[in-house]
Design a protein around this motif. Structure first.
Motif, PDB file in Angstrom:
ATOM      1  N   ALA A  50       0.832  -1.203   0.000  1.00  0.00           N
ATOM      2  CA  ALA A  50       0.000   0.000   0.000  1.00  0.00           C
ATOM      3  C   ALA A  50       0.867   1.253   0.000  1.00  0.00           C
ATOM      4  O   ALA A  50       0.635   2.198  -0.761  1.00  0.00           O
ATOM      5  N   GLN A  53       2.428   1.852  -3.365  1.00  0.00           N
ATOM      6  CA  GLN A  53       1.560   2.479  -4.364  1.00  0.00           C
ATOM      7  C   GLN A  53       1.705   3.997  -4.338  1.00  0.00           C
ATOM      8  O   GLN A  53       1.708   4.662  -5.381  1.00  0.00           O
ATOM      9  N   LYS A  54       1.823   4.549  -3.139  1.00  0.00           N
ATOM     10  CA  LYS A  54       1.982   5.998  -3.011  1.00  0.00           C
ATOM     11  C   LYS A  54       3.305   6.451  -3.620  1.00  0.00           C
ATOM     12  O   LYS A  54       3.361   7.428  -4.377  1.00  0.00           O
ATOM     13  N   VAL A  56       5.101   4.948  -5.839  1.00  0.00           N
ATOM     14  CA  VAL A  56       5.027   4.773  -7.292  1.00  0.00           C
ATOM     15  C   VAL A  56       4.305   5.955  -7.932  1.00  0.00           C
ATOM     16  O   VAL A  56       4.720   6.456  -8.987  1.00  0.00           O
ATOM     17  N   TRP A  57       3.217   6.415  -7.296  1.00  0.00           N
ATOM     18  CA  TRP A  57       2.468   7.546  -7.860  1.00  0.00           C
ATOM     19  C   TRP A  57       3.376   8.775  -7.972  1.00  0.00           C
ATOM     20  O   TRP A  57       3.389   9.446  -9.004  1.00  0.00           O
ATOM     21  N   GLY A 199      -7.657  -1.260  -2.651  1.00  0.00           N
ATOM     22  CA  GLY A 199      -6.532  -1.015  -3.536  1.00  0.00           C
ATOM     23  C   GLY A 199      -5.944   0.365  -3.398  1.00  0.00           C
ATOM     24  O   GLY A 199      -5.087   0.762  -4.154  1.00  0.00           O
ATOM     25  N   MET A 200      -6.424   1.154  -2.384  1.00  0.00           N
ATOM     26  CA  MET A 200      -5.851   2.479  -2.186  1.00  0.00           C
ATOM     27  C   MET A 200      -5.269   2.570  -0.792  1.00  0.00           C
ATOM     28  O   MET A 200      -5.442   1.666   0.013  1.00  0.00           O
TER      29      MET A 200
END
Length: 203
Positions: A50, A53-54, A56-57, A199-200
């Motif tokens: 999780a 993901q941040k 990566v953004w 998924g967030m």
């Protein structure tokens, strides 16, 4: 006793154990311990993914404002706070769609959790700040560009606690150093559950 720490697979005669015998209790303890260990590993992995993901953004979007295609070496604090604001709005379209649906039907649990996660994340960002890659540090920017997305190496990307530009306070915590590590402790359990189901991420 030594047998308390045995793995289930190592317990002899488990197939013949009487339901109320000491061996059955030993098997039960071992199974419970193995379940706890497995759950802890899964929680750590979900938390790391999780948080990943941040990161990566930010890696994929940090140059989106460079119209001339130039490569930026570092961001000012205000530029980083502005980018954080863009990050917080990344789900606006889906939020609008779900909010509209809310008036016509009951949202399924995944959708309700998604809206809850967005709300919690925005509130946390404005009040306390959230951890983002420290783009004010040229070395971190360079490391982030080179990062291949492997969760196991994410600790090489140092973080900074930051608030968006429209946050109500202008304290030092608007962009301040933390310990530079991704911590995945028990306090993240709820965030991990939201991340797993939606998924967030939160925070």
């Amino acid at each position: 006793p030594n047998n308390k720490r045995k793995r289930v697979s190592k317990i002899k005669g488990k197939e013949k154990a009487h339901p109320y015998s000491r061996k059955a209790k030993q098997i039960s303890r071992a199974m419970h311990k193995e379940t706890q260990i497995s759950r802890a590993k899964t929680d750590r992995l979900n938390g790391a993914m999780a948080k990943g993901q941040k990161v990566v953004w930010f890696r994929d979007n940090m140059d989106s404002d460079q119209a001339d295609g130039s490569i930026k070496k570092a961001w000012t604090k205000d530029e980083l706070r502005e980018l954080l604001g863009v990050y917080l709005k990344r789900n606006d379209e889906e939020v609008a769609q779900l909010t509209e649906k809310k008036g016509t039907r009951t949202l399924i649990p995944r959708e309700a959790l998604f809206l809850q996660a967005v709300e919690v994340e925005a509130k946390e960002a404005r009040l306390a700040g959230i951890d983002v890659p420290d783009l004010t540090n040229g070395s971190v920017v360079k490391a982030l560009r080179a990062w291949d997305g492997d969760v196991n190496s994410i600790t090489t990307i140092k973080l900074i606690t930051c608030k968006p530009l429209d946050a109500p306070s202008a304290e030092e915590t608007d962009c301040s150093k933390n310990d530079g590590k991704l911590e995945l402790d028990g306090a993240m359990a709820e965030d991990q559950e939201i991340a797993k189901l939606t998924g967030m991420i939160v925070g």
